[in-house]
Each structure stands twice: as C-alpha cells, then as structure tokens.
Design a protein around this motif. Sequence first.
Motif, PDB file in Angstrom:
ATOM      1  N   CYS A 107      48.906  14.263  11.941  1.00 19.60           N
ATOM      2  CA  CYS A 107      48.986  14.855  10.598  1.00 19.60           C
ATOM      3  C   CYS A 107      49.979  16.017  10.560  1.00 19.60           C
ATOM      4  N   GLY A 108      50.708  16.233  11.651  1.00 14.38           N
ATOM      5  CA  GLY A 108      51.666  17.340  11.726  1.00 14.38           C
ATOM      6  C   GLY A 108      50.996  18.682  11.906  1.00 14.38           C
ATOM      7  N   LEU A 109      49.791  18.683  12.504  1.00 13.72           N
ATOM      8  CA  LEU A 109      49.016  19.911  12.646  1.00 13.72           C
ATOM      9  C   LEU A 109      48.679  20.158  14.116  1.00 13.72           C
ATOM     10  N   SER A 110      48.323  21.388  14.438  1.00 13.57           N
ATOM     11  CA  SER A 110      47.793  21.728  15.757  1.00 13.57           C
ATOM     12  C   SER A 110      46.680  22.742  15.573  1.00 13.57           C
ATOM     13  N   VAL A 111      45.754  22.778  16.524  1.00 12.03           N
ATOM     14  CA  VAL A 111      44.621  23.698  16.404  1.00 12.03           C
ATOM     15  C   VAL A 111      44.470  24.496  17.692  1.00 12.03           C
ATOM     16  N   MET A 112      44.056  25.753  17.537  1.00  4.24           N
ATOM     17  CA  MET A 112      43.750  26.642  18.664  1.00  4.24           C
ATOM     18  C   MET A 112      42.356  27.223  18.408  1.00  4.24           C
ATOM     19  N   PRO A 113      41.293  26.466  18.708  1.00  6.61           N
ATOM     20  CA  PRO A 113      39.942  26.928  18.374  1.00  6.61           C
ATOM     21  C   PRO A 113      39.581  28.206  19.119  1.00  6.61           C
ATOM     22  N   PRO A 114      38.969  29.180  18.442  1.00  4.37           N
ATOM     23  CA  PRO A 114      38.563  30.419  19.113  1.00  4.37           C
ATOM     24  C   PRO A 114      37.344  30.250  20.008  1.00  4.37           C
ATOM     25  N   ALA A 115      36.689  29.090  19.922  1.00  9.69           N
ATOM     26  CA  ALA A 115      35.527  28.831  20.791  1.00  9.69           C
ATOM     27  C   ALA A 115      35.567  27.379  21.244  1.00  9.69           C
ATOM     28  N   ILE A 116      35.307  27.149  22.537  1.00  8.87           N
ATOM     29  CA  ILE A 116      35.214  25.797  23.070  1.00  8.87           C
ATOM     30  C   ILE A 116      33.935  25.682  23.874  1.00  8.87           C
ATOM     31  N   ALA A 117      33.465  24.447  24.085  1.00  5.53           N
ATOM     32  CA  ALA A 117      32.221  24.207  24.817  1.00  5.53           C
ATOM     33  C   ALA A 117      32.307  22.840  25.473  1.00  5.53           C
ATOM     34  N   ASP A 118      31.292  22.522  26.296  1.00 11.61           N
ATOM     35  CA  ASP A 118      31.268  21.221  26.939  1.00 11.61           C
ATOM     36  C   ASP A 118      30.102  20.365  26.470  1.00 11.61           C
ATOM     37  N   SER A 119      29.452  20.771  25.367  1.00 11.08           N
ATOM     38  CA  SER A 119      28.353  19.963  24.836  1.00 11.08           C
ATOM     39  C   SER A 119      28.276  20.132  23.325  1.00 11.08           C
ATOM     40  N   TYR A 120      27.767  19.082  22.659  1.00 10.82           N
ATOM     41  CA  TYR A 120      27.610  19.151  21.202  1.00 10.82           C
ATOM     42  C   TYR A 120      26.470  20.090  20.811  1.00 10.82           C
ATOM     43  N   VAL A 121      25.488  20.262  21.691  1.00 13.25           N
ATOM     44  CA  VAL A 121      24.409  21.214  21.403  1.00 13.25           C
ATOM     45  C   VAL A 121      24.979  22.623  21.284  1.00 13.25           C
ATOM     46  N   SER A 122      25.892  22.983  22.186  1.00 13.94           N
ATOM     47  CA  SER A 122      26.521  24.308  22.116  1.00 13.94           C
ATOM     48  C   SER A 122      27.330  24.457  20.833  1.00 13.94           C
ATOM     49  N   LEU A 123      28.061  23.417  20.460  1.00 17.01           N
ATOM     50  CA  LEU A 123      28.842  23.482  19.216  1.00 17.01           C
ATOM     51  C   LEU A 123      27.920  23.667  18.018  1.00 17.01           C
ATOM     52  N   LEU A 124      26.805  22.949  18.008  1.00 14.74           N
ATOM     53  CA  LEU A 124      25.873  23.061  16.893  1.00 14.74           C
ATOM     54  C   LEU A 124      25.300  24.471  16.800  1.00 14.74           C
ATOM     55  N   SER A 125      25.028  25.081  17.945  1.00 15.43           N
ATOM     56  CA  SER A 125      24.521  26.449  17.952  1.00 15.43           C
ATOM     57  C   SER A 125      25.552  27.420  17.377  1.00 15.43           C
ATOM     58  N   LEU A 126      26.812  27.210  17.715  1.00 16.73           N
ATOM     59  CA  LEU A 126      27.883  28.066  17.176  1.00 16.73           C
ATOM     60  C   LEU A 126      28.006  27.899  15.670  1.00 16.73           C
ATOM     61  N   VAL A 127      27.901  26.672  15.192  1.00 14.80           N
ATOM     62  CA  VAL A 127      27.981  26.424  13.747  1.00 14.80           C
ATOM     63  C   VAL A 127      26.814  27.088  13.032  1.00 14.80           C
ATOM     64  N   ARG A 128      25.641  27.048  13.633  1.00 13.68           N
ATOM     65  CA  ARG A 128      24.462  27.631  12.998  1.00 13.68           C
ATOM     66  C   ARG A 128      24.633  29.130  12.754  1.00 13.68           C
ATOM     67  N   SER A 129      25.458  29.783  13.580  1.00 14.14           N
ATOM     68  CA  SER A 129      25.696  31.214  13.386  1.00 14.14           C
ATOM     69  C   SER A 129      26.380  31.508  12.057  1.00 14.14           C
ATOM     70  N   GLY A 130      27.027  30.495  11.489  1.00 15.39           N
ATOM     71  CA  GLY A 130      27.740  30.691  10.232  1.00 15.39           C
ATOM     72  C   GLY A 130      29.170  31.144  10.399  1.00 15.39           C
ATOM     73  N   GLU A 131      29.584  31.406  11.649  1.00 16.69           N
ATOM     74  CA  GLU A 131      30.934  31.906  11.909  1.00 16.69           C
ATOM     75  C   GLU A 131      31.923  30.783  12.210  1.00 16.69           C
ATOM     76  N   PHE A 132      31.412  29.573  12.521  1.00 19.63           N
ATOM     77  CA  PHE A 132      32.282  28.492  12.964  1.00 19.63           C
ATOM     78  C   PHE A 132      31.968  27.206  12.206  1.00 19.63           C
ATOM     79  N   VAL A 133      32.923  26.284  12.246  1.00 24.18           N
ATOM     80  CA  VAL A 133      32.728  24.901  11.824  1.00 24.18           C
ATOM     81  C   VAL A 133      33.177  24.019  12.984  1.00 24.18           C
ATOM     82  N   THR A 134      32.813  22.753  12.930  1.00 27.59           N
ATOM     83  CA  THR A 134      33.210  21.862  14.018  1.00 27.59           C
ATOM     84  C   THR A 134      33.406  20.451  13.500  1.00 27.59           C
TER      85      THR A 134
END
Length: 299
Positions: free
Chosen positions: A211-238
């Motif tokens: 799509c002509g885009l690139s991303v530099m996420p401020p948070a990375i993880a090795d599990s979807y559970v961790s990503l879901l926890s970050l999203v729940r904080s309200g500070e991130f999307v995934t």
Amino acid sequence: MQLQHLRYFTALARERHFARAASACGVSQPTLSAGLSALEHDLGKRLIERDRRFIGLTEEGAAILPWAEQVLGAVRGLTHASAALSVELQGEFRLAAIPAALPLVGAFGEALLAQNRGLAMSVHSQTSREIERGLAANTFDAGITYLDHEPAGNVLSVPLHEEQYLFVARRGTGFDGRTCVDWAEVAEMRLCLLHQGMQFRRILDRQFADCGLSVMPPAIADSYVSLLSLVRSGEFVTIFPAAYADLVSGLDWCLFLPFDAEPAPRRIGLVVVDRDPMGPMARAGLLAAQALQRVGKVG
C-alpha cells in the motif's frame, strides 16, 4: 553411547540451563551432568561450554546437535511404527502451531483424538521457521502453519483455513460506530504488533508495503495475549487474525473492525514431512486434517 545421554544433550541445548534440562528429562542435575560427561567421553569431544552454569555449545556440540535430534526422532518413529501394529495407536502426538493458527488446534485436536482414542496431544506454539526445523528433526509429528508464504520444504499439506485481518481497538477510543478502517489511517496510529521474527508480522509488513506504507510500532510482543493487554490500556491498537475474534468475542471492551480493502486470504494448513515410509503419527495427523477439510469445520 546411550540414547538417554543424547536426550540429556538435546534437552540442555533446548533449555540452555542445567536444572531446567534435568527437570525436563525427569532426572537429578548430577545424573544429567554425569550423562553429559559420559557422552563427551564417548565422542572424544568437548560438547558444552560450562563454568558452574551453562554458557553454550562448543563448535563440536553445535555440529552434532541436529544429528542427535535426528537419531532421537528416528527412535521415536520406530517406537510409533511398532505401536501402530496394535489395534489402537498409542502415545503422544506432538503438534506445533504458529501463534496465528492456535485458534484452529481445538477443532484439529477433536478430530485427531476422535479417530485415535489412545493418543494424547501436546501443543507447542512455534514460529514457522521453528516448525520447519522441528519437523525435519522429528521433534514434532505435524505443524499448522502458513502454506503460501515462506512455505516449508519437503512436506505434505492439507489446507484448513483462510486467514483475514481484523483491526482491534478498545471501545470508547474513537472507533465506536465505524464499520471499517483503511490501511493508511492505521499506519499512523500507535500500533502494537508481533515482532518481525514471526511470519504474521512479516506478511503484515509486506501488506503495508504493497500500500506504499511502512510502520514502526512503539510496542512489540511475541503473543496475541500481550497485544490484547496493550490494547485494553487504551493507548494502543493492533491487527489480529480474524480467527481470534471468535475466541474473545465476549470481551465487551474490545472492538473488531474489518479493513476496507482486504488482501487475498492467506492459507493456513497442516503439514507433515513427506517421508517414505510415513510414520503412523504423521499419517494420523493427515487423516484428521483431511476429515476437517471435508466437513469444512475449521473455516
């Protein structure tokens, strides 16, 4: 040379810690150490760098590791082949699955164990590259992984699922009432994503690039559970595989949205090593996957 000493050696290479390796083998640490010393004596080579703790494998140790894994895998296959002569297949079926495919293991396990009442299934979350190495070394009987992107070599496969993307955000953070999102706007958001050692992330990066885009996420993880926890904080999307939406659909704070331009689905399926003769465990896995494919139960 004793097979048990090879088991101690491969366990230590995997755990990278003497106490954990001993626990994994069900022996005391002195027994493990004595067995490793005996293996080194038998081979006439120092295999392990140690100084009261595990430091790493020597060059010789790293060289023999894949051979040790293959020997143990062959012995395990021999045992299973012998057991297959009985009325019912017995033992542990070792399944490796990429994290994106973990929602599929329930249906597969149900089909496998319904056809083989004497089996117990153990599930291991692995990257696609780890699955390929593990299958080659007979560490796993089968894997569930991507079939089209960086496909494993020398395998037989059964497609089970077509993966699609979903955008995930916390309700009340500006997305309520939306029906979809587009790639350009998501690329500008505070994303948390899997790390690039995982194939889902590499495929996702390729989609952004298309799509002509690139991303530099401020948070990375090795599990979807961790990503879901970050999203729940309200500070991130995934971005999640759609298969996970069914698992967490009861979370009232969680919002899932499709993309307005969904790329072609990515096929996920069961893979086993293409080997002649095929081991009874691999055959059982193929038959279970084919049964699921016929009824379309996985999706």
